[in-house]
Write an enzyme that holds these catalytic residues in place. Structure first.
Site, PDB file in Angstrom:
ATOM      1  N   LYS A 115       0.834  -1.207   0.000  1.00  0.00           N
ATOM      2  CA  LYS A 115       0.000   0.000   0.000  1.00  0.00           C
ATOM      3  C   LYS A 115       0.860   1.245   0.000  1.00  0.00           C
ATOM      4  O   LYS A 115       0.549   2.234  -0.655  1.00  0.00           O
ATOM      5  CB  LYS A 115      -0.928   0.021   1.223  1.00  0.00           C
ATOM      6  CG  LYS A 115      -2.099  -0.944   1.088  1.00  0.00           C
ATOM      7  CD  LYS A 115      -3.085  -0.741   2.220  1.00  0.00           C
ATOM      8  CE  LYS A 115      -4.217  -1.747   2.133  1.00  0.00           C
ATOM      9  NZ  LYS A 115      -5.057  -1.734   3.344  1.00  0.00           N
ATOM     10  N   LYS A 198      -7.732 -12.140  -7.471  1.00  0.00           N
ATOM     11  CA  LYS A 198      -8.893 -12.346  -6.593  1.00  0.00           C
ATOM     12  C   LYS A 198      -9.968 -11.293  -6.887  1.00  0.00           C
ATOM     13  O   LYS A 198      -9.638 -10.153  -7.216  1.00  0.00           O
ATOM     14  CB  LYS A 198      -8.432 -12.165  -5.143  1.00  0.00           C
ATOM     15  CG  LYS A 198      -8.766 -13.361  -4.261  1.00  0.00           C
ATOM     16  CD  LYS A 198      -8.140 -13.219  -2.895  1.00  0.00           C
ATOM     17  CE  LYS A 198      -9.052 -12.518  -1.915  1.00  0.00           C
ATOM     18  NZ  LYS A 198      -8.533 -12.537  -0.540  1.00  0.00           N
ATOM     19  N   LYS A 201     -13.409  -5.648  -4.139  1.00  0.00           N
ATOM     20  CA  LYS A 201     -14.466  -4.641  -4.055  1.00  0.00           C
ATOM     21  C   LYS A 201     -14.093  -3.379  -4.817  1.00  0.00           C
ATOM     22  O   LYS A 201     -14.945  -2.611  -5.206  1.00  0.00           O
ATOM     23  CB  LYS A 201     -14.706  -4.260  -2.581  1.00  0.00           C
ATOM     24  CG  LYS A 201     -15.485  -5.310  -1.814  1.00  0.00           C
ATOM     25  CD  LYS A 201     -16.078  -4.737  -0.548  1.00  0.00           C
ATOM     26  CE  LYS A 201     -15.107  -4.740   0.597  1.00  0.00           C
ATOM     27  NZ  LYS A 201     -15.756  -4.480   1.894  1.00  0.00           N
TER      28      LYS A 201
END
Ligand code: TRP
Length: 336
Positions: A115, A198, A201
């Protein structure tokens, strides 16, 4: 014998997708309904603010997600169902545990590094860095035995164990060491447009992710566009990269219908992918329909939602308070 404790959290950013449902929440509901364990499920809103949230939207999404928890079958009479920031014990313990975590080990967390790399230097906030300490507090404050986590969260769980051990060796047995709950899930659910990834969202491709609240038409349309291969053979082949798309669609179809991979293979023998994709889309839409209906009723009942949140927060707090008291005592804080 005391019941074992089961705990998991999910961030209330965006609506859960079918991977969250089939891979996580559906299993939680089953576990809750066996009554074998004491369960704690929460919306990790404190974790969510490590990324800037629009306050108005954030509030709405937290309500949406809570209502969806209930609609998916989590039951406030059976489990503690709450919003993390409603239980201040989490934040208090997080500060304390931060003093038992090391700068070096937090710097080595893969998620933080990933991140951090994506953001500009001036945008990497301290919350992002200490994120796993808060997660350790979430887990340790309830003496959780089992914490179901994805691969990406396993390192955070190991950190929680290390912090617990460090505290215990300084102050005597206080925290239970949590185990990752690696029960077999229904197979990983992958992005519909990039089956090597994967389902997420926050995918920028609108066709990649099927959300639990998508309309029937949208669901079917997204499945029709799912990326597969050119073999035209509905067959599950575990480690075959070319089959990633079909493997994932078969996992979904299997999770929804209860059919095994062989059965699915014969059902679609000699048929094209078009038929198969439509069948998967329709089966998913069918299974989500009653959840969506319940959701609408619950989401429109603010009194009920609020009452459930209060009930959950009180239940969680009641469990957290004595352990936090013990921690404060062991550290040597003056207690009033
Ligand atoms: N970090 C988790 C995620 O993003 C959410 C989470 C927060 C969590 N606290 C937790 C999961 C405690 C399990 C246990 O998926």
């Amino acid at each position: 014998m005391a019941k074992k404790t089961f705990l998991s959290g999910i961030q209330p950013t965006n609506i859960p997708h079918i991977g969250n449902y089939f891979g996580a929440v559906k299993n939680w509901v089953e576990s809750q309904n066996t009554g074998e364990m004491e369960s704690f499920y929460f919306l990790a809103d404190l974790h969510a603010i490590t990324v800037r949230q629009d306050p108005k939207l954030f509030k709405q999404q937290t309500l949406d997600c809570f209502a969806l928890f209930l609609a998916m079958g989590l039951d406030p009479e059976k489990s503690a169902l709450f919003v993390q920031s409603h239980v201040p014990e989490h934040s208090e313990l997080a500060w304390i545990l931060g003093c038992y975590a090391q700068f070096g080990e937090l710097s080595r967390m893969t998620q933080f590094k990933e991140k951090g790399e994506k953001q500009k230097e001036g945008e990497v906030n301290v919350g992002l860095f200490s994120y796993p300490v808060l997660q350790a507090a979430d887990i340790l404050i309830y003496n959780a035995d089992f914490v179901p986590v994805g691969k990406d969260q396993k390192q955070h769980l190991e950190l929680a164990r290390n912090i617990a051990q460090r505290f215990n060796s300084a102050h005597g047995e206080t925290f239970k060491l949590p185990a990752p709950d690696i029960r077999k899930s229904t197979g990983k659910i992958m992005s519909l447009s990039e089956p090597a990834k994967k389902m997420s969202k926050s995918d920028s491709n609108a066709n990649a992710t099927v959300f639990v609240l998508d309309s029937r038409d949208t669901i079917i349309k997204k499945f029709k566009r799912a990326v597969t291969d050119s073999e035209a053979l509905v067959e599950y082949r575990e480690d075959d990269e070319a089959k990633a798309g079909i493997n994932s669609l078969m996992s979904i179809y299997s999770a929804v219908t209860g059919k095994g991979f062989d059965e699915i293979k014969s059902e679609f023998a000699g048929k094209g992918y078009g038929d198969f994709k439509t069948a998967v889309g329709e089966s998913v839409a069918d299974i989500l329909a009653p959840i969506q209906e319940k959701y609408t009723a619950i989401r429109n009942d603010n009194h009920f939602l609020e009452a459930c949140m209060k009930q959950g927060a009180e239940r969680a707090s009641a469990k957290a308070r004595p352990l936090l008291h013990e921690v404060r005592e062991k550290i040597g804080f003056l207690q009033l």
